[in-house]
Design a protein around this motif. Structure first.
Motif: not given
Length: 298
Positions: A231-232, A251-257, A265-266, A289-292
């Motif tokens: 997941v990125i 906003w950042y913390d919500s994505k950390e969830a 997870f990156t 996306i290419k990295l994933l």
């Protein structure tokens, strides 16, 4: 205040080179989504689409097939059709995306956007995920998918991944909405809905999806963890008049969830872009996306 912000936003919406696009990007009352007209008047050189018949209505899809092992599927945000992924505003950009990723790609318009038909069913996350399943099934041909979701599209791909873990190889969240951040009152929804209905029509995707936003985030709060696939998350931390440092931290913390239960997870942040990272920094989104893809079995 809410109505003033909304009116100012609606007044600054424009079509971008024949594609559905918000040139003026703003988040309304702590919800990162953008509103766009669904009156899509494209001209010569339009990349051809394929209609997916769901029985009750048809959705227009756009795909490039290179016979790759994985299918990269793009899910747009609230108020946007598939062209919200095109930084140039040209529909032929789908070819450049597929070439850069060296992968089959699939974009489509949800009901009420672009050239897709209207639907009378409530436009809940559960419904949107179910329709995404049908679109993917038509093109995946048994392959696993990498789902890329922007804004509200992030909630849709979460639901898809949780309901279809065996079909998902990886996930990329682009400034994705999340129930830990996005909260609305019924009064706010009423203001948004009435303005969208009056501007874009009662059957427009943006109006019908707006009606479900409160229920959608309650639904999302009940979802279990994501499947354990790479997941990125790419998050805008840009401070502007609507978003101070404290707001951006929430906003950042919500994505950390999202990383609960995920081994790989990156979380990537940027201060160069606002909500539409894929338009302001397309290389950042496509590069990740290419990295994933590079992490997945050949």
């Amino acid at each position: 205040m809410l109505l003033t912000i909304l009116k100012n936003t609606l007044a600054k919406l424009k079509l971008h080179k024949g594609g559905l696009r918000c040139i003026f990007i703003i988040t309304i009352c702590a919800f990162s989504f953008s509103s766009c007209s669904d009156d899509d008047q494209k001209t010569v050189g339009e990349y051809p689409g394929t209609s997916v018949d769901l029985g009750t209505h048809k959705l227009m899809s756009y795909t490039v097939s290179n016979k790759s092992k994985y299918l990269v599927v793009f899910e747009s945000g609230h108020g946007n059709d598939h062209t919200s992924w095109y930084s140039t505003g040209e529909s032929s950009e789908i070819l450049s995306i597929a070439h850069f990723l060296d992968s089959d790609v699939l974009l489509y318009d949800r009901a009420g956007y672009g050239k897709s038909g209207f639907s009378t069913a409530p436009r809940t996350i559960n419904t949107l995920r179910s329709e995404l399943e049908k679109v993917v099934d038509q093109f995946a041909q048994g392959r696993k998918v990498i789902l890329v979701g922007h804004s509200l599209g992030g909630v849709i791909i979460r639901d898809y991944a949780i309901k279809n873990p065996a079909k998902v190889a990886g996930l990329v969240f682009v400034d994705a909405s999340h129930e830990k951040y996005n909260h609305f009152s019924q009064d706010q929804i009423d203001v948004f809905y009435n303005n969208y209905k009056n501007t874009y029509g009662v059957n427009s995707g943006i109006a019908q999806e707006t009606l479900q936003l409160i229920a959608d985030f309650k639904y999302a709060a009940m979802l279990p963890n994501l499947p354990d696939v790479p997941v990125i998350a790419i998050t805008s931390m840009k401070i502007d008049p609507e978003h101070d440092a404290a707001d951006r931290q929430l906003w950042y913390d919500s994505k950390e969830a999202l990383k609960a239960g995920v081994t790989d997870f990156t979380h990537i942040t940027t201060v160069k872009s606002g909500h539409f990272i894929q338009l302001e920094e397309p290389e950042l989104v496509l590069g990740n996306i290419k990295l994933l893809l590079s992490k997945l079995p050949l």
